[in-house]
Design a protein around this motif. Structure first.
Motif, PDB file in Angstrom:
ATOM      1  N   ALA A   1       0.855  -1.193   0.000  1.00 61.73           N
ATOM      2  CA  ALA A   1       0.000   0.000   0.000  1.00 61.73           C
ATOM      3  C   ALA A   1       0.883   1.233   0.000  1.00 61.73           C
ATOM      4  CB  ALA A   1      -0.905   0.013   1.216  1.00 61.73           C
ATOM      5  N   ASP A   2       0.515   2.184  -0.824  1.00 55.99           N
ATOM      6  CA  ASP A   2       1.156   3.495  -0.882  1.00 55.99           C
ATOM      7  C   ASP A   2       0.055   4.480  -0.497  1.00 55.99           C
ATOM      8  OD1 ASP A   2       2.280   5.925  -1.537  1.00 55.99           O
ATOM      9  OD2 ASP A   2       2.718   5.401  -3.612  1.00 55.99           O
ATOM     10  N   ALA A   3       0.167   5.045   0.698  1.00 58.80           N
ATOM     11  CA  ALA A   3      -0.921   5.866   1.237  1.00 58.80           C
ATOM     12  C   ALA A   3      -0.425   7.248   1.636  1.00 58.80           C
ATOM     13  CB  ALA A   3      -1.535   5.179   2.447  1.00 58.80           C
ATOM     14  N   VAL A   4      -1.337   8.217   1.576  1.00 58.30           N
ATOM     15  CA  VAL A   4      -1.069   9.574   2.038  1.00 58.30           C
ATOM     16  C   VAL A   4      -2.203   9.963   2.980  1.00 58.30           C
ATOM     17  CG1 VAL A   4      -0.796  11.998   1.383  1.00 58.30           C
ATOM     18  CG2 VAL A   4       0.173  10.198  -0.074  1.00 58.30           C
ATOM     19  N   TYR A   5      -1.825  10.482   4.141  1.00 56.32           N
ATOM     20  CA  TYR A   5      -2.781  10.927   5.157  1.00 56.32           C
ATOM     21  C   TYR A   5      -2.354  12.281   5.676  1.00 56.32           C
ATOM     22  CZ  TYR A   5      -5.103   6.386   5.773  1.00 56.32           C
ATOM     23  OH  TYR A   5      -5.846   5.249   5.594  1.00 56.32           O
ATOM     24  N   THR A   6      -3.316  13.061   6.167  1.00 55.27           N
ATOM     25  CA  THR A   6      -2.987  14.243   6.948  1.00 55.27           C
ATOM     26  C   THR A   6      -2.991  13.809   8.407  1.00 55.27           C
ATOM     27  OG1 THR A   6      -5.283  14.971   7.199  1.00 55.27           O
ATOM     28  CG2 THR A   6      -4.054  15.843   5.303  1.00 55.27           C
ATOM     29  N   ILE A   7      -2.087  14.380   9.179  1.00 51.40           N
ATOM     30  CA  ILE A   7      -1.983  14.103  10.616  1.00 51.40           C
ATOM     31  C   ILE A   7      -2.185  15.442  11.324  1.00 51.40           C
ATOM     32  CG2 ILE A   7      -0.487  13.221  12.460  1.00 51.40           C
ATOM     33  CD1 ILE A   7      -1.125  11.087  10.382  1.00 51.40           C
ATOM     34  N   SER A   8      -3.066  15.471  12.340  1.00 49.97           N
ATOM     35  CA  SER A   8      -3.353  16.744  12.997  1.00 49.97           C
ATOM     36  C   SER A   8      -3.734  16.544  14.464  1.00 49.97           C
ATOM     37  CB  SER A   8      -4.480  17.474  12.263  1.00 49.97           C
ATOM     38  OG  SER A   8      -5.659  16.703  12.294  1.00 49.97           O
ATOM     39  N   PRO A   9      -3.603  17.607  15.259  1.00 47.65           N
ATOM     40  CA  PRO A   9      -3.957  17.513  16.673  1.00 47.65           C
ATOM     41  C   PRO A   9      -5.469  17.590  16.914  1.00 47.65           C
ATOM     42  CG  PRO A   9      -3.111  19.698  16.191  1.00 47.65           C
ATOM     43  CD  PRO A   9      -2.973  18.886  14.931  1.00 47.65           C
ATOM     44  N   THR A  10      -6.209  18.091  15.943  1.00 54.47           N
ATOM     45  CA  THR A  10      -7.665  18.200  16.082  1.00 54.47           C
ATOM     46  C   THR A  10      -8.343  17.404  14.970  1.00 54.47           C
ATOM     47  OG1 THR A  10      -7.717  20.206  14.748  1.00 54.47           O
ATOM     48  CG2 THR A  10      -7.520  20.495  17.146  1.00 54.47           C
ATOM     49  N   LEU A  11      -9.603  17.080  15.185  1.00 55.97           N
ATOM     50  CA  LEU A  11     -10.347  16.297  14.206  1.00 55.97           C
ATOM     51  C   LEU A  11     -10.455  17.067  12.892  1.00 55.97           C
ATOM     52  CD1 LEU A  11     -12.025  13.726  13.670  1.00 55.97           C
ATOM     53  CD2 LEU A  11     -14.033  15.001  14.424  1.00 55.97           C
ATOM     54  N   PRO A  12      -9.894  16.508  11.819  1.00 61.70           N
ATOM     55  CA  PRO A  12      -9.976  17.209  10.531  1.00 61.70           C
ATOM     56  C   PRO A  12     -11.346  17.047   9.897  1.00 61.70           C
ATOM     57  CG  PRO A  12      -8.785  15.151  10.283  1.00 61.70           C
ATOM     58  CD  PRO A  12      -9.126  15.288  11.742  1.00 61.70           C
TER      59      PRO A  12
END
Length: 133
Positions: A99-110
């Motif tokens: 799998a080649d995946a891209v995610y956003t990571i954040s301190p609050t619910l996006p």
């Protein structure tokens, strides 16, 4: 002149044909997943890329679960509580799922539909025996 085939001979032939079908081996059950590993990289801003590999499993659904567990564990390592899926490409090569995946990571619910609460997901992964990093 053709002779009629006796009914008993006809039934015997049909029975032999059907029994040959019954001897066809059942398809193998899918192998249990073997979680090979993952690599993560920051891509700039809140975007992060992941390469995740696994053998066995039931189609791409096991791969998706593994990717989400890896992403959730990574988010917690980075002291972030949430992730949002941007995209995932899954392929299989020689029995290995990649799998080649891209995610956003954040301190609050996006915003978005494909969000992950990292703490909840990591607990779920532990219950299911799926590694997170």
């Amino acid at each position: 002149m053709t002779r009629p085939v006796p009914l008993l001979a006809l039934l015997a032939g049909l029975s032999a044909g059907l029994s040959a079908c019954a001897e066809t081996p059942a398809p193998e059950a899918p192998a249990e997943p073997v979680y090979i590993g993952s690599n993560a990289a920051a891509m700039g801003g809140d975007l992060h890329g992941f390469i995740v590999t696994m053998e066995g499993g039931r189609e791409a659904e096991d791969m998706d679960a593994y990717v989400e567990c890896v992403v959730a564990g990574y988010a917690l390592e980075k002291k972030q509580g949430f992730a949002r899926k941007v995209r995932t490409y899954v392929r299989q090569e020689g029995g290995v799922w990649i799998a080649d995946a891209v995610y956003t990571i954040s301190p609050t619910l996006p915003r978005g539909l494909k969000t992950i609460d990292a703490e909840v997901a990591v607990a779920d992964c532990a219950e299911r025996g799926i590694p997170t990093v």
